[in-house]
Scaffold this motif. Structure first.
Motif, short mmCIF file in Angstrom:
data_model
loop_
_atom_site.label_atom_id
_atom_site.label_comp_id
_atom_site.label_asym_id
_atom_site.label_seq_id
_atom_site.Cartn_x
_atom_site.Cartn_y
_atom_site.Cartn_z
N ARG A 67 0.84 -1.21 0.00
CA ARG A 67 0.00 0.00 0.00
C ARG A 67 0.87 1.26 0.00
NH1 ARG A 67 -5.46 1.51 3.37
NH2 ARG A 67 -5.51 3.72 2.75
N GLY A 68 1.91 1.25 0.82
CA GLY A 68 2.81 2.39 0.85
C GLY A 68 3.43 2.68 -0.50
N ILE A 69 3.79 1.62 -1.22
CA ILE A 69 4.36 1.77 -2.56
C ILE A 69 3.31 2.32 -3.52
CG2 ILE A 69 5.29 0.52 -4.55
CD1 ILE A 69 6.54 -1.45 -2.49
N ALA A 70 2.13 1.74 -3.51
CA ALA A 70 1.06 2.18 -4.41
C ALA A 70 0.74 3.65 -4.20
CB ALA A 70 -0.18 1.32 -4.21
N GLU A 71 0.62 4.06 -2.95
CA GLU A 71 0.27 5.45 -2.66
C GLU A 71 1.38 6.41 -3.08
OE1 GLU A 71 -2.89 4.82 1.00
OE2 GLU A 71 -0.83 5.38 1.48
N ASP A 112 -10.19 0.26 -0.48
CA ASP A 112 -9.83 1.33 0.46
C ASP A 112 -8.59 2.08 -0.04
OD1 ASP A 112 -11.91 0.71 2.14
OD2 ASP A 112 -10.70 -0.43 3.55
N VAL A 113 -7.62 1.33 -0.57
CA VAL A 113 -6.41 1.95 -1.11
C VAL A 113 -6.75 2.83 -2.31
CG1 VAL A 113 -4.11 1.56 -2.08
CG2 VAL A 113 -4.99 0.04 -0.29
N VAL A 114 -7.58 2.29 -3.20
CA VAL A 114 -8.00 3.04 -4.38
C VAL A 114 -8.69 4.34 -3.98
CG1 VAL A 114 -9.58 3.02 -6.37
CG2 VAL A 114 -8.16 1.02 -5.87
N GLU A 115 -9.57 4.26 -2.99
CA GLU A 115 -10.28 5.46 -2.54
C GLU A 115 -9.35 6.46 -1.88
OE1 GLU A 115 -13.49 4.11 -0.12
OE2 GLU A 115 -14.53 3.09 -1.78
N ALA A 116 -8.39 5.97 -1.11
CA ALA A 116 -7.44 6.87 -0.47
C ALA A 116 -6.59 7.59 -1.51
CB ALA A 116 -6.54 6.09 0.50
N ILE A 117 -6.19 6.86 -2.53
CA ILE A 117 -5.41 7.48 -3.61
C ILE A 117 -6.25 8.53 -4.32
CG2 ILE A 117 -4.44 7.02 -5.90
CD1 ILE A 117 -3.37 4.36 -4.76
N GLY A 118 -7.51 8.21 -4.58
CA GLY A 118 -8.40 9.16 -5.24
C GLY A 118 -8.60 10.42 -4.43
N LYS A 119 -8.78 10.28 -3.12
CA LYS A 119 -8.97 11.45 -2.25
C LYS A 119 -7.74 12.34 -2.22
CE LYS A 119 -12.39 9.31 0.81
NZ LYS A 119 -12.65 8.79 2.17
N ALA A 120 -6.58 11.73 -2.45
CA ALA A 120 -5.33 12.50 -2.46
C ALA A 120 -5.04 13.09 -3.83
CB ALA A 120 -4.17 11.61 -2.02
N GLY A 121 -5.96 12.87 -4.78
CA GLY A 121 -5.79 13.45 -6.11
C GLY A 121 -5.15 12.53 -7.13
N GLY A 122 -4.96 11.25 -6.75
CA GLY A 122 -4.33 10.30 -7.66
C GLY A 122 -5.34 9.44 -8.40
N ARG A 123 -4.84 8.52 -9.20
CA ARG A 123 -5.68 7.64 -10.01
C ARG A 123 -5.26 6.20 -9.77
NH1 ARG A 123 -4.18 8.30 -15.26
NH2 ARG A 123 -6.20 7.74 -16.17
N ALA A 124 -6.25 5.34 -9.53
CA ALA A 124 -5.96 3.93 -9.25
C ALA A 124 -7.20 3.09 -9.50
CB ALA A 124 -5.48 3.75 -7.81
N PHE A 125 -6.97 1.81 -9.72
CA PHE A 125 -8.05 0.83 -9.77
C PHE A 125 -7.52 -0.47 -9.18
CE2 PHE A 125 -5.69 0.32 -13.71
CZ PHE A 125 -5.61 -1.07 -13.88
#
Length: 257
Positions: A20-24, A46-59
């Protein structure tokens, strides 16, 4: 800090802890991140949503590793979820981080064939064939980063089989660096030491003496965080890491120097 903008990264086992730390960290630097999980879809989301809230993109996409045909299923599911995320039809990959692993604690005299085979299947066979099946989609100038462990140099008897699989991953990475070098693809190993993760919670987070003893093993006097490993990976994934390949990067905070 968007040094990875326009890049697609895949991180195996990234629904929690170091993954998760790497992905974020990769997402924070602009990469589109594919968050892989084995069985816990909720944690991956949860990781995807956290990345999205921080302005990133993930699936997220899920495949359990360590079984026959896992690499083929891994990429087939990646393709499905990548196309669902965007209809641009692009299933290419720029950064592949092999982080997923099984760490069973077995002293030599107590080690079982089942435990040994499980760790071999997840820790070295899966990365080997995930990369092999990614050759056509891994773009020239890309990055392969394999997450090993400081146990390969620390000689801890209680993780002898785990250490052997990580040693194999180190060797694979050095040879793969020569194999892929003509395409400008770098291959490196990042080796964490003691990190505050979910898997360490029972014996580390809730035991003050264990925490202090573990912290003292680093020259910095603290326990590592997933973000420490994420930053090392993000550096190697960036253009700044273009001239580094075939290397074993110790990211243990100087443990037992």
């Amino acid at each position: 800090m968007e040094t990875l903008k326009g890049k697609t990264a895949v991180v195996t086992g990234s629904s929690r802890s170091i993954g998760r730390g790497i992905a974020e960290r990769l997402a924070a630097r602009g990469a589109l991140v594919a968050v892989h999980y084995a069985t816990n879809a909720t944690a991956a989301q949860d990781v995807v949503e956290a990345i999205g809230k921080a302005g990133g993109r993930a699936f997220a996409f899920g495949t359990e590793l360590g079984h026959e045909g896992d690499a083929e299923r891994f990429w087939a599911e990646f393709d499905v979820q990548r196309r669902a995320f965007s209809d641009d039809g692009d299933t290419g990959v720029d950064i592949l981080v092999n982080n997923a692993a099984v760490a069973l604690r077995d002293h030599f005299q107590d080690a079982t064939v089942a435990d040994f085979d499980r760790m071999v299947a997840v820790n070295i066979r899966a990365p080997f064939f995930i990369v092999q099946h990614a050759l056509d989609r891994l773009r020239d100038g890309g990055r392969v980063i394999n997450i090993s462990s400081a146990v390969t140099r620390l000689g801890l008897p209680e993780v002898i089989a785990y250490g052997a699989t990580k040693g194999a991953l180190d060797s694979f990475s050095r040879i793969l660096a020569k194999e892929l070098g003509s395409r400008g693809i770098t291959v490196n190993v990042v080796a964490p030491g003691y990190v505050d993760t979910d898997s360490n919670a029972d014996w580390l987070r809730h035991d003050k003496d264990a925490w202090e003893e573990t912290a003292a093993k680093s020259v910095f006097g603290r326990v590592g965080e997933p973000e420490d490993i994420g930053d090392a990976v993000a550096f190697l994934a960036s253009d700044a890491g273009r001239w580094i390949t075939g290397q074993h990067i110790d990211a243990s905070g100087g443990t037992r120097m």
